[in-house]
Scaffold this motif. Structure first.
Motif, PDB file in Angstrom:
ATOM      1  N   LEU A  78     -67.289 -40.543 -57.337  1.00  0.00           N
ATOM      2  CA  LEU A  78     -67.056 -40.042 -58.695  1.00  0.00           C
ATOM      3  C   LEU A  78     -67.058 -41.180 -59.711  1.00  0.00           C
ATOM      4  O   LEU A  78     -67.559 -41.027 -60.833  1.00  0.00           O
ATOM      5  N   VAL A  79     -66.491 -42.332 -59.322  1.00  0.00           N
ATOM      6  CA  VAL A  79     -66.531 -43.492 -60.209  1.00  0.00           C
ATOM      7  C   VAL A  79     -67.986 -43.844 -60.517  1.00  0.00           C
ATOM      8  O   VAL A  79     -68.360 -44.066 -61.678  1.00  0.00           O
ATOM      9  N   CYS A  80     -68.816 -43.866 -59.483  1.00  0.00           N
ATOM     10  CA  CYS A  80     -70.241 -44.175 -59.674  1.00  0.00           C
ATOM     11  C   CYS A  80     -70.928 -43.120 -60.531  1.00  0.00           C
ATOM     12  O   CYS A  80     -71.705 -43.451 -61.438  1.00  0.00           O
ATOM     13  N   ALA A  81     -70.646 -41.859 -60.243  1.00  0.00           N
ATOM     14  CA  ALA A  81     -71.297 -40.767 -60.978  1.00  0.00           C
ATOM     15  C   ALA A  81     -70.957 -40.826 -62.465  1.00  0.00           C
ATOM     16  O   ALA A  81     -71.826 -40.622 -63.330  1.00  0.00           O
ATOM     17  N   GLY A  82     -69.696 -41.104 -62.779  1.00  0.00           N
ATOM     18  CA  GLY A  82     -69.298 -41.214 -64.176  1.00  0.00           C
ATOM     19  C   GLY A  82     -69.973 -42.379 -64.874  1.00  0.00           C
ATOM     20  O   GLY A  82     -70.387 -42.274 -66.035  1.00  0.00           O
ATOM     21  N   LEU A  83     -70.100 -43.499 -64.161  1.00  0.00           N
ATOM     22  CA  LEU A  83     -70.771 -44.669 -64.738  1.00  0.00           C
ATOM     23  C   LEU A  83     -72.250 -44.390 -64.995  1.00  0.00           C
ATOM     24  O   LEU A  83     -72.787 -44.752 -66.041  1.00  0.00           O
ATOM     25  N   VAL A  84     -72.899 -43.733 -64.045  1.00  0.00           N
ATOM     26  CA  VAL A  84     -74.324 -43.416 -64.207  1.00  0.00           C
ATOM     27  C   VAL A  84     -74.529 -42.427 -65.354  1.00  0.00           C
ATOM     28  O   VAL A  84     -75.423 -42.602 -66.192  1.00  0.00           O
ATOM     29  N   ALA A  85     -73.685 -41.386 -65.403  1.00  0.00           N
ATOM     30  CA  ALA A  85     -73.818 -40.373 -66.461  1.00  0.00           C
ATOM     31  C   ALA A  85     -73.574 -40.989 -67.837  1.00  0.00           C
ATOM     32  O   ALA A  85     -74.323 -40.727 -68.793  1.00  0.00           O
ATOM     33  N   ASP A  86     -72.531 -41.816 -67.941  1.00  0.00           N
ATOM     34  CA  ASP A  86     -72.227 -42.441 -69.223  1.00  0.00           C
ATOM     35  C   ASP A  86     -73.349 -43.386 -69.645  1.00  0.00           C
ATOM     36  O   ASP A  86     -73.716 -43.447 -70.827  1.00  0.00           O
ATOM     37  N   HIS A  87     -73.923 -44.087 -68.672  1.00  0.00           N
ATOM     38  CA  HIS A  87     -75.043 -44.990 -68.946  1.00  0.00           C
ATOM     39  C   HIS A  87     -76.256 -44.196 -69.445  1.00  0.00           C
ATOM     40  O   HIS A  87     -76.887 -44.571 -70.440  1.00  0.00           O
TER      41      HIS A  87
END
Length: 306
Positions: free
Chosen positions: A282-291
């Protein structure tokens, strides 16, 4: 698969894939994704970097597993869950394990050499100092899981400098501490599988040391994880998507794992340990989505400015 090949395969823990390998991958992923956002890296490069660090994390985990089994072979024979490991059981000789380790380490340092001179120098210092000493901590201190957290989280400054070419210590330290806490929490849950055998064998662990106070102690680490990611997000200029997906959701999921698992039940401990990947992802998914949304917003702004 021939018995010897199978034993060597199990020595690398690849028969568990992605369990274990993902444990090493998360610090690389978090560090690289935060750095990618910082420099507005194109999404295709983000994907390539993520795949690169996924392979690197897998190789490091396999090499670390071999080092662990070499150093812990006598302890492993006294613990029910680990007495069947290839070296402890005699299926793999020390010479064979050493040759395989050399091959993996050579591949790891070759990959590091492609990340730039500063990152490569950092890897030359950090990898032997951390990965080579973690198994020994179980002999000396009751906090080996915390040491493992720091041992894996050197990946954060390495990926940051590899992508940005500079050090921003405010962001780096907050992400590193968050990664350290996350690793510490789930490695302690993992160690709960062997509490009884560890006590008999004289192996030190946080699971043994904390006893019935384990939930409260791990909750403190989860709060530190939460605060550090909040600060890192603020310093790196992240948006609401990051805070919801990468900070709040993993924090609450981890808190539920801490307070719902039975630390005296090896099967439930294993179940919660493997479930830890969901929060890390989820940490990765949030970073990718925000990016992605940030790049899209900048692109739209440039179009409107023409």
């Amino acid at each position: 698969m021939p018995s010897k090949a199978r034993a060597l395969f199990e020595l690398t823990r690849l028969h568990w894939f992605p369990v274990g390998s993902d444990f090493m991958f998360w610090p690389f992923a978090w560090g690289s994704l935060v750095a990618s956002y910082h420099v507005a890296l194109p999404m295709n490069e983000v994907v390539m970097n993520t795949l690169f660090y996924a392979l690197l994390g897998t190789l490091i985990h396999s090499a670390g597993s071999i080092i662990n089994d070499i150093l812990d072979r006598d302890f492993d024979r006294k613990v029910e869950r680990s007495k069947g490991r290839p070296i402890a059981s005699g299926a793999v000789a020390m010479t064979e394990a050493s040759v395989l380790l050399i091959v993996l380490v050579a591949a790891i340092f070759y990959m590091f050499s492609t990340a730039g001179p500063t990152a490569f120098t950092l890897s030359l210092i950090a990898l032997p100092a951390s990965g080579g000493t973690y198994p020994l901590m179980k002999r000396w201190i009751y906090w080996p899981s915390l040491y493992l957290g720091f041992a894996t989280s050197w990946a954060v400054p390495l990926t940051w400098v590899a992508i940005t070419g500079q050090f921003n210590w405010g962001i780096i330290l907050n992400v590193t501490v968050a990664s350290c806490c996350w690793t510490c929490i789930y490695d302690t849950i993992y160690a709960c599988q062997d509490k009884k055998d560890d006590e008999k064998a004289g192996v030190k662990s946080m699971a043994v040391r904390l006893g019935d106070n384990i939930r409260l102690a791990l909750s403190v680490f989860d709060v530190i994880f939460f605060v550090c990611l909040l600060l890192a997000g603020y310093l790196n200029g992240h948006h609401l998507t990051f805070y919801v997906m990468s900070v709040i959701a993993p924090f609450l999921l981890c808190l539920w794992h801490i307070w719902s698992f039975n630390h005296n039940d090896p099967q439930d401990s294993w179940k919660k340990f493997t479930a830890g990947r969901h929060g890390a992802a989820l940490v990765c998914a949030g970073l990718v989505a925000d990016h992605y949304f940030n790049l899209a917003s900048e692109h739209a702004f440039r179009l409107d400015s023409r």
